[in-house]
Write a protein that holds these residues in place. Structure first.
Motif, PDB file in Angstrom:
ATOM      1  N   ILE A  58       0.691  -1.231  -0.066  1.00 18.98           N
ATOM      2  CA  ILE A  58       0.074  -0.077  -0.079  1.00 18.98           C
ATOM      3  C   ILE A  58       0.887   1.176   0.014  1.00 18.98           C
ATOM      4  O   ILE A  58       1.615   1.421   0.938  1.00 18.98           O
ATOM      5  N   THR A  59       0.878   2.045  -1.088  1.00 23.92           N
ATOM      6  CA  THR A  59       1.752   3.171  -1.260  1.00 23.92           C
ATOM      7  C   THR A  59       1.068   4.289  -1.347  1.00 23.92           C
ATOM      8  O   THR A  59      -0.199   4.330  -1.383  1.00 23.92           O
ATOM      9  N   GLY A  60       1.687   5.496  -1.254  1.00 21.81           N
ATOM     10  CA  GLY A  60       1.415   6.769  -1.412  1.00 21.81           C
ATOM     11  C   GLY A  60       2.266   7.678  -2.239  1.00 21.81           C
ATOM     12  O   GLY A  60       3.102   7.081  -2.922  1.00 21.81           O
ATOM     13  N   ARG A  61       1.839   8.885  -2.142  1.00 23.56           N
ATOM     14  CA  ARG A  61       2.675   9.740  -3.022  1.00 23.56           C
ATOM     15  C   ARG A  61       4.293   9.674  -2.505  1.00 23.56           C
ATOM     16  O   ARG A  61       4.699   9.689  -1.322  1.00 23.56           O
ATOM     17  N   GLY A  62       5.241   9.653  -3.690  1.00 19.87           N
ATOM     18  CA  GLY A  62       6.680   9.722  -3.309  1.00 19.87           C
ATOM     19  C   GLY A  62       7.039   8.170  -2.900  1.00 19.87           C
ATOM     20  O   GLY A  62       8.032   8.150  -2.346  1.00 19.87           O
ATOM     21  N   LYS A  63       6.318   7.234  -3.191  1.00 20.10           N
ATOM     22  CA  LYS A  63       6.967   6.031  -2.944  1.00 20.10           C
ATOM     23  C   LYS A  63       7.411   5.170  -4.062  1.00 20.10           C
ATOM     24  O   LYS A  63       7.546   3.889  -3.991  1.00 20.10           O
ATOM     25  N   SER A  64       7.764   5.780  -5.243  1.00 21.60           N
ATOM     26  CA  SER A  64       7.968   5.019  -6.425  1.00 21.60           C
ATOM     27  C   SER A  64       9.575   4.312  -6.245  1.00 21.60           C
ATOM     28  O   SER A  64       9.534   3.256  -7.108  1.00 21.60           O
ATOM     29  N   THR A  65      10.373   4.698  -5.626  1.00 24.93           N
ATOM     30  CA  THR A  65      11.520   4.083  -5.268  1.00 24.93           C
ATOM     31  C   THR A  65      11.360   2.325  -4.638  1.00 24.93           C
ATOM     32  O   THR A  65      12.124   1.468  -5.184  1.00 24.93           O
ATOM     33  N   MET A  66      10.339   2.411  -4.030  1.00 21.88           N
ATOM     34  CA  MET A  66       9.947   1.010  -3.609  1.00 21.88           C
ATOM     35  C   MET A  66       9.558   0.113  -4.736  1.00 21.88           C
ATOM     36  O   MET A  66      10.162  -1.321  -4.932  1.00 21.88           O
ATOM     37  N   GLU A  67       8.533   0.478  -5.676  1.00 19.70           N
ATOM     38  CA  GLU A  67       8.354  -0.347  -7.026  1.00 19.70           C
ATOM     39  C   GLU A  67       9.576  -0.446  -7.769  1.00 19.70           C
ATOM     40  O   GLU A  67       9.909  -1.574  -8.184  1.00 19.70           O
ATOM     41  N   ASP A  68      10.450   0.323  -7.667  1.00 19.38           N
ATOM     42  CA  ASP A  68      11.739   0.355  -8.454  1.00 19.38           C
ATOM     43  C   ASP A  68      12.545  -0.789  -8.035  1.00 19.38           C
ATOM     44  O   ASP A  68      13.511  -1.652  -8.738  1.00 19.38           O
ATOM     45  N   HIS A  69      12.613  -0.906  -6.499  1.00 16.47           N
ATOM     46  CA  HIS A  69      13.314  -1.820  -5.995  1.00 16.47           C
ATOM     47  C   HIS A  69      13.241  -3.139  -6.325  1.00 16.47           C
ATOM     48  O   HIS A  69      14.170  -4.036  -6.526  1.00 16.47           O
ATOM     49  N   PHE A  70      11.868  -3.268  -6.084  1.00 15.69           N
ATOM     50  CA  PHE A  70      11.575  -4.857  -6.585  1.00 15.69           C
ATOM     51  C   PHE A  70      11.201  -5.330  -8.006  1.00 15.69           C
ATOM     52  O   PHE A  70      10.939  -6.331  -8.406  1.00 15.69           O
ATOM     53  N   ASP A  71      11.448  -4.145  -8.785  1.00  9.75           N
ATOM     54  CA  ASP A  71      11.267  -4.327 -10.260  1.00  9.75           C
ATOM     55  C   ASP A  71      12.692  -4.755 -11.001  1.00  9.75           C
ATOM     56  O   ASP A  71      13.918  -4.583 -10.418  1.00  9.75           O
ATOM     57  N   ALA A  72      12.563  -5.175 -12.337  1.00  7.87           N
ATOM     58  CA  ALA A  72      13.938  -5.365 -12.959  1.00  7.87           C
ATOM     59  C   ALA A  72      14.961  -4.043 -12.858  1.00  7.87           C
ATOM     60  O   ALA A  72      14.136  -2.918 -13.403  1.00  7.87           O
ATOM     61  N   SER A  73      16.128  -4.370 -13.291  1.00  7.22           N
ATOM     62  CA  SER A  73      16.818  -3.109 -13.715  1.00  7.22           C
ATOM     63  C   SER A  73      17.909  -3.245 -14.742  1.00  7.22           C
ATOM     64  O   SER A  73      18.972  -3.747 -14.365  1.00  7.22           O
ATOM     65  N   PRO A  74      17.407  -3.218 -16.099  1.00  6.89           N
ATOM     66  CA  PRO A  74      18.219  -3.799 -16.956  1.00  6.89           C
ATOM     67  C   PRO A  74      19.491  -2.979 -17.198  1.00  6.89           C
ATOM     68  O   PRO A  74      20.495  -3.808 -17.458  1.00  6.89           O
ATOM     69  N   GLU A  75      19.615  -1.756 -17.006  1.00  6.52           N
ATOM     70  CA  GLU A  75      20.730  -1.129 -16.961  1.00  6.52           C
ATOM     71  C   GLU A  75      21.928  -1.496 -16.142  1.00  6.52           C
ATOM     72  O   GLU A  75      23.166  -1.760 -16.551  1.00  6.52           O
ATOM     73  N   LEU A  76      21.432  -1.825 -14.694  1.00  2.00           N
ATOM     74  CA  LEU A  76      22.263  -2.141 -13.713  1.00  2.00           C
ATOM     75  C   LEU A  76      22.893  -3.587 -13.944  1.00  2.00           C
ATOM     76  O   LEU A  76      23.946  -4.065 -13.890  1.00  2.00           O
ATOM     77  N   GLU A  77      21.940  -4.437 -14.395  1.00  2.00           N
ATOM     78  CA  GLU A  77      22.027  -5.845 -14.633  1.00  2.00           C
ATOM     79  C   GLU A  77      23.304  -5.930 -15.989  1.00  2.00           C
ATOM     80  O   GLU A  77      24.003  -6.739 -15.786  1.00  2.00           O
ATOM     81  N   ALA A  78      22.868  -5.195 -16.762  1.00  2.00           N
ATOM     82  CA  ALA A  78      23.859  -5.272 -18.129  1.00  2.00           C
ATOM     83  C   ALA A  78      25.212  -4.742 -17.688  1.00  2.00           C
ATOM     84  O   ALA A  78      26.078  -5.408 -18.084  1.00  2.00           O
ATOM     85  N   ASN A  79      25.242  -3.690 -16.771  1.00  2.00           N
ATOM     86  CA  ASN A  79      26.596  -3.365 -16.413  1.00  2.00           C
ATOM     87  C   ASN A  79      27.302  -4.447 -15.438  1.00  2.00           C
ATOM     88  O   ASN A  79      28.477  -4.465 -15.665  1.00  2.00           O
ATOM     89  N   LEU A  80      26.665  -4.918 -14.414  1.00  2.00           N
ATOM     90  CA  LEU A  80      27.202  -6.269 -13.886  1.00  2.00           C
ATOM     91  C   LEU A  80      27.688  -7.363 -14.374  1.00  2.00           C
ATOM     92  O   LEU A  80      28.671  -8.144 -14.356  1.00  2.00           O
ATOM     93  N   ALA A  82      28.492  -7.170 -17.695  1.00  2.00           N
ATOM     94  CA  ALA A  82      29.574  -6.766 -18.660  1.00  2.00           C
ATOM     95  C   ALA A  82      30.864  -7.046 -17.789  1.00  2.00           C
ATOM     96  O   ALA A  82      32.047  -7.342 -18.529  1.00  2.00           O
ATOM     97  N   LYS A  83      30.774  -6.656 -16.623  1.00  2.00           N
ATOM     98  CA  LYS A  83      32.021  -6.565 -15.673  1.00  2.00           C
ATOM     99  C   LYS A  83      32.089  -7.962 -14.943  1.00  2.00           C
ATOM    100  O   LYS A  83      33.193  -7.967 -14.189  1.00  2.00           O
ATOM    101  N   ASN A  84      31.052  -8.752 -15.258  1.00  2.00           N
ATOM    102  CA  ASN A  84      31.651 -10.196 -14.795  1.00  2.00           C
ATOM    103  C   ASN A  84      31.239 -10.227 -13.283  1.00  2.00           C
ATOM    104  O   ASN A  84      31.984 -10.952 -12.681  1.00  2.00           O
ATOM    105  N   LYS A  85      30.423  -9.288 -12.889  1.00  2.00           N
ATOM    106  CA  LYS A  85      30.354  -9.097 -11.231  1.00  2.00           C
ATOM    107  C   LYS A  85      29.181 -10.177 -10.887  1.00  2.00           C
ATOM    108  O   LYS A  85      28.015  -9.727 -10.689  1.00  2.00           O
ATOM    109  N   ARG A  86      29.337 -11.573 -10.940  1.00  2.00           N
ATOM    110  CA  ARG A  86      28.354 -12.373 -10.915  1.00  2.00           C
ATOM    111  C   ARG A  86      27.600 -12.501  -9.532  1.00  2.00           C
ATOM    112  O   ARG A  86      26.449 -12.455  -9.371  1.00  2.00           O
ATOM    113  N   ALA A  87      28.517 -12.117  -8.391  1.00  2.00           N
ATOM    114  CA  ALA A  87      27.843 -12.019  -7.208  1.00  2.00           C
ATOM    115  C   ALA A  87      26.827 -11.213  -6.846  1.00  2.00           C
ATOM    116  O   ALA A  87      25.753 -11.421  -6.313  1.00  2.00           O
ATOM    117  N   LEU A  88      27.431  -9.962  -7.489  1.00  2.00           N
ATOM    118  CA  LEU A  88      26.262  -8.916  -7.139  1.00  2.00           C
ATOM    119  C   LEU A  88      25.101  -8.867  -8.219  1.00  2.00           C
ATOM    120  O   LEU A  88      24.037  -8.643  -7.833  1.00  2.00           O
TER     121      LEU A  88
END
Length: 292
Positions: A58-80, A82-88
């Motif tokens: 149950i969210t309210g105004r200004g809570k979008s970072t919670m949605e981002d946290h549990f969503d996929a992050s293509p740019e971050l995942e592609a970066n990790l 490419a750098k072979n940072k498998r653990a992260l």
């Protein structure tokens, strides 16, 4: 008829987080981190460990970072990648894949009961769990898993409870209850009082932020009278539910940290850091070196 399993968990997270200003001016309180994990993730992991497969926040105004946290992050995942940072990368994927997470808005902060009512259409006619992200319970068996096991025995709504000594009981909802003769961890609830004076508290059994509720609670929340400020209190809804159904308290095993309080948050951070194999030894040595 076989009772329905607890598969949905509701997280009220629309509050303003004023006790942590200015940190929470632009960031949800639920995204404050204990060591390296947001508060709400601890609760979601607990719910998943208890068998919940759908998380309703149950969210309210200004809570979008919670949605981002549990969503996929293509740019971050592609970066990790490419750098072979498998653990992260594995850590990021584990957050993405915890459970199905859905969101609904609470337009105004009108009380915990009102927040729960916002989940009615997503919960439907099923029993469900409620976890307050402020309450972090450190337990060998996750707190909600203990409560789900108790629900499967009782088939009744269950409220998490702990013993609070002294005047601080006045900061909690308090159960008027007696221990169940068949299971000392269960409390047979007769009534409950919201934040009583110390001398008026019916027991030392305080309500903490863990609940399993039958869907009839929505009917109660739709019919009770709002309190001060037009807020709907969950305690009032459960008190109304007692007229129709049995409700139990439950003494869980584990240590609760009130991470909605600055002192509690700091203590939890220290204790969780000390338990980490990668951080604990060096952190403990540093603490010992401080001129306390």
């Amino acid at each position: 008829m076989t009772p329905q399993k607890i598969r949905k968990a509701v997280f009220p997270a629309a509050g303003l987080g004023t006790r942590f200003l200015p940190a929470t001016k632009a960031m949800p309180k639920e995204m404050l981190c204990l060591v390296d994990k947001p508060l709400i993730q601890y609760g979601v992991e607990e719910a998943v460990a208890a068998g919940c497969t759908e998380i309703i926040i149950i969210t309210g105004r200004g809570k979008s970072t919670m949605e981002d946290h549990f969503d996929a992050s293509p740019e971050l995942e592609a970066n990790l990648e490419a750098k072979n940072k498998r653990a992260l990368l594995d850590i990021v994927h584990s957050v993405n894949n915890l459970a199905r997470v859905t969101y609904t808005r609470q337009p105004e902060p009108l009380g915990l009961g009102h927040a729960i009512l916002m989940a009615k259409e997503l919960v439907n006619d099923q029993p469900f769990a409620v976890l307050l992200p402020d309450d972090i319970v450190d337990a060998a068996t996750p707190c909600m898993k203990q409560m789900v096991d108790a629900y499967e025995q009782t088939k009744c709504s269950i409220i998490g409870s702990e013993i609070i000594e002294g005047p601080s009981i006045s900061s909690y909802g308090v159960l008027d209850c007696t221990p169940d003769p068949k299971n000392p961890r269960l409390l047979d609830i007769k009534n409950m009082v919201e934040k009583p004076k110390f001398e008026d508290a019916p027991s030392k059994n305080a309500i903490i932020g863990r609940y399993i509720l039958t869907p009839r609670i929505f009917e109660m929340l739709e019919t009770i009278t709002p309190g001060a400020g037009g807020e709907l209190q969950l305690t009032d809804g459960i008190r109304a539910l007692l007229q129709f159904e049995k409700v139990y308290g439950f003494h869980y095993e584990g240590k609760r940290h009130d991470a909605g309080d600055k002192q509690g948050f700091l203590r939890a951070t220290v204790e969780f850091a000390l338990k980490r194999n990668d951080l604990g030894p060096a952190f403990r040595d540093w603490l010992k070196s401080l001129p306390l």
